[in-house]
Motif scaffolding. Structure first.
Motif, PDB file in Angstrom:
ATOM      1  N   ARG A 273       0.886  -1.204   0.127  1.00 21.02           N
ATOM      2  CA  ARG A 273      -0.095   0.047   0.076  1.00 21.02           C
ATOM      3  C   ARG A 273       0.784   1.271   0.107  1.00 21.02           C
ATOM      4  N   TYR A 274       2.038   1.171   0.855  1.00 20.18           N
ATOM      5  CA  TYR A 274       3.004   2.481   0.840  1.00 20.18           C
ATOM      6  C   TYR A 274       3.630   2.574  -0.539  1.00 20.18           C
ATOM      7  N   VAL A 275       3.952   1.530  -1.168  1.00 21.49           N
ATOM      8  CA  VAL A 275       4.703   1.538  -2.491  1.00 21.49           C
ATOM      9  C   VAL A 275       3.824   2.192  -3.435  1.00 21.49           C
ATOM     10  N   LEU A 276       2.513   2.016  -3.528  1.00 21.09           N
ATOM     11  CA  LEU A 276       1.400   2.649  -4.134  1.00 21.09           C
ATOM     12  C   LEU A 276       1.122   4.015  -3.789  1.00 21.09           C
ATOM     13  N   GLY A 277       1.192   4.280  -2.538  1.00 25.23           N
ATOM     14  CA  GLY A 277       1.061   5.505  -1.889  1.00 25.23           C
ATOM     15  C   GLY A 277       1.951   6.509  -2.401  1.00 25.23           C
ATOM     16  N   TYR A 278       3.284   6.008  -2.155  1.00 24.66           N
ATOM     17  CA  TYR A 278       4.269   7.105  -2.415  1.00 24.66           C
ATOM     18  C   TYR A 278       4.526   7.085  -3.820  1.00 24.66           C
ATOM     19  N   THR A 279       4.471   6.142  -4.798  1.00 24.12           N
ATOM     20  CA  THR A 279       4.309   5.994  -6.179  1.00 24.12           C
ATOM     21  C   THR A 279       3.329   7.159  -6.880  1.00 24.12           C
ATOM     22  N   ALA A 280       2.003   7.258  -6.293  1.00 24.57           N
ATOM     23  CA  ALA A 280       1.090   7.942  -6.702  1.00 24.57           C
ATOM     24  C   ALA A 280       1.467   9.365  -6.349  1.00 24.57           C
ATOM     25  N   ALA A 281       2.034   9.773  -5.019  1.00 24.68           N
ATOM     26  CA  ALA A 281       2.763  11.120  -4.598  1.00 24.68           C
ATOM     27  C   ALA A 281       3.527  11.547  -5.632  1.00 24.68           C
ATOM     28  N   LEU A 282       4.470  10.829  -6.107  1.00 26.63           N
ATOM     29  CA  LEU A 282       5.520  11.176  -6.844  1.00 26.63           C
ATOM     30  C   LEU A 282       5.090  11.538  -8.363  1.00 26.63           C
ATOM     31  N   LEU A 283       4.004  10.626  -8.749  1.00 27.24           N
ATOM     32  CA  LEU A 283       3.226  10.811  -9.938  1.00 27.24           C
ATOM     33  C   LEU A 283       2.426  12.225  -9.835  1.00 27.24           C
ATOM     34  N   LEU A 284       1.783  12.409  -8.687  1.00 24.38           N
ATOM     35  CA  LEU A 284       1.308  13.807  -8.687  1.00 24.38           C
ATOM     36  C   LEU A 284       2.235  15.074  -8.414  1.00 24.38           C
ATOM     37  N   LEU A 285       3.373  14.874  -7.826  1.00 20.14           N
ATOM     38  CA  LEU A 285       4.197  15.899  -8.027  1.00 20.14           C
ATOM     39  C   LEU A 285       4.892  16.152  -9.456  1.00 20.14           C
ATOM     40  N   ALA A 286       5.006  15.122 -10.178  1.00 13.52           N
ATOM     41  CA  ALA A 286       5.608  15.249 -11.462  1.00 13.52           C
ATOM     42  C   ALA A 286       4.326  15.955 -12.345  1.00 13.52           C
ATOM     43  N   LEU A 287       3.208  15.829 -12.115  1.00 10.84           N
ATOM     44  CA  LEU A 287       2.025  16.300 -12.738  1.00 10.84           C
ATOM     45  C   LEU A 287       1.935  17.950 -12.316  1.00 10.84           C
ATOM     46  N   ILE A 288       2.219  18.087 -11.211  1.00  9.29           N
ATOM     47  CA  ILE A 288       2.343  19.627 -10.596  1.00  9.29           C
ATOM     48  C   ILE A 288       3.552  20.411 -11.433  1.00  9.29           C
ATOM     49  N   LEU A 289       4.561  19.637 -11.143  1.00 11.60           N
ATOM     50  CA  LEU A 289       5.717  20.327 -12.014  1.00 11.60           C
ATOM     51  C   LEU A 289       5.608  20.607 -13.301  1.00 11.60           C
ATOM     52  N   CYS A 290       4.917  19.698 -14.101  1.00  6.00           N
ATOM     53  CA  CYS A 290       4.717  19.879 -15.532  1.00  6.00           C
ATOM     54  C   CYS A 290       3.742  20.981 -15.861  1.00  6.00           C
ATOM     55  N   GLN A 291       2.611  20.983 -15.071  1.00  5.79           N
ATOM     56  CA  GLN A 291       1.695  22.190 -15.066  1.00  5.79           C
ATOM     57  C   GLN A 291       2.167  23.614 -14.618  1.00  5.79           C
ATOM     58  N   SER A 292       2.989  23.470 -13.950  1.00 12.92           N
ATOM     59  CA  SER A 292       3.691  24.733 -13.394  1.00 12.92           C
ATOM     60  C   SER A 292       4.523  25.316 -14.161  1.00 12.92           C
ATOM     61  N   ILE A 293       5.055  24.489 -15.232  1.00 15.43           N
ATOM     62  CA  ILE A 293       5.719  25.113 -16.394  1.00 15.43           C
ATOM     63  C   ILE A 293       4.915  25.446 -17.538  1.00 15.43           C
ATOM     64  N   ILE A 294       4.083  24.683 -17.931  1.00 13.15           N
ATOM     65  CA  ILE A 294       3.202  24.786 -18.777  1.00 13.15           C
ATOM     66  C   ILE A 294       2.211  26.079 -18.918  1.00 13.15           C
ATOM     67  N   ILE A 295       1.669  26.085 -17.594  1.00 12.37           N
ATOM     68  CA  ILE A 295       0.854  27.360 -17.614  1.00 12.37           C
ATOM     69  C   ILE A 295       1.443  28.791 -17.889  1.00 12.37           C
TER      70      ILE A 295
END
Length: 243
Positions: free
Chosen positions: A2-24
């Motif tokens: 569960r924590y492998v999935l949880g931290y992977t999800a959090a890292l993907l969320l961070l990647a999504l935020i970083l990409c959108q923070s550049i694109i916007i």
């Protein structure tokens, strides 16, 4: 698991935020309006403001893949009409270095979109998997995301401190990392592109991007903390405490 999935999800969320923070900020036209006015770009280039905005929109469309090249853009610069070469006019972007550099920039943004899309669908898939496995999804995401976002902000503060000491040097290092050539070293006497976006423009857009990269993780940390505090049961969770 569960924590492998949880931290992977959090890292993907961070990647999504970083990409959108550049694109916007990159494609946010009100920002260009404000910067062009503040820096008096149209006056310095001896262009009509509306034509400058038109050229910018065409340039951004090229970066987004909405046009195939930078040829045929019409505008008047210092009394000289620019436009399609087949009409006997001088192209607006006629400097070889700036054209090659923008091709490289377009490739970078293509990759950025790919990373963003992979992060979004990967995050969606992991959340679906956690739902099917009957994990406590909101709280698992809150716990893992709070830690990942806090770690990112800590590293971000170090980076901001380094950049603020010498922005010009940081700007140079940034380009040396991302580009394998020196076509980004444009000559203001030859390239209209570099006159459209002087160094002050990049300083302000860096602040814009940095603010987004910090604000969203802070909001996530606050919301996650409130969720974890509201349910005291989560404070007693460990790796074997929930399914």
């Amino acid at each position: 698991m569960r924590y492998v999935l949880g931290y992977t999800a959090a890292l993907l969320l961070l990647a999504l935020i970083l990409c959108q923070s550049i694109i916007i900020p990159t494609f946010f036209m009100p920002f260009f309006h404000r910067q062009y006015t503040r820096l008096e770009v149209a006056q310095n280039m001896q262009m009509d403001f509306d034509e400058l905005i038109h050229v910018t929109e065409e340039l951004l469309d090229y970066m987004r893949g909405r046009r195939d090249n930078l040829q045929g853009i019409r505008a008047t610069v210092a009394g000289e009409e620019r436009g399609p070469a087949e009409e006997g006019l001088r192209e607006f972007f006629d400097c070889r270095e700036e054209i090659i550099h923008m091709e490289d920039v377009r490739v970078l943004y293509d990759r950025l979109y790919v990373v963003r899309n992979v992060a979004f669908w990967g995050l969606s898939a992991i959340i679906l998997a956690m739902v099917l496995l009957k994990y406590r999804v909101p709280y698992l995401l809150a716990r893992c995301s709070r830690e990942v976002m806090a770690g990112f902000l800590g590293l971000g503060l170090i980076l901001v401190g380094a950049v603020s000491l010498n922005f010009d040097r940081a700007f140079e290092i940034f380009h040396l990392i991302l580009f394998d050539n020196d076509y980004w070293l444009l000559n203001p006497r030859q390239s209209l592109l570099i006159n459209m976006v002087p160094i002050e423009f990049f300083m302000d857009i860096a602040v814009f991007i940095g603010a987004l990269m910090a604000l969203v993780p802070i909001i996530i940390i606050v919301v996650a903390s409130l969720m974890l505090r509201r349910d005291k049961q989560l404070d007693r969770l460990n790796f074997g405490g929930i399914r």
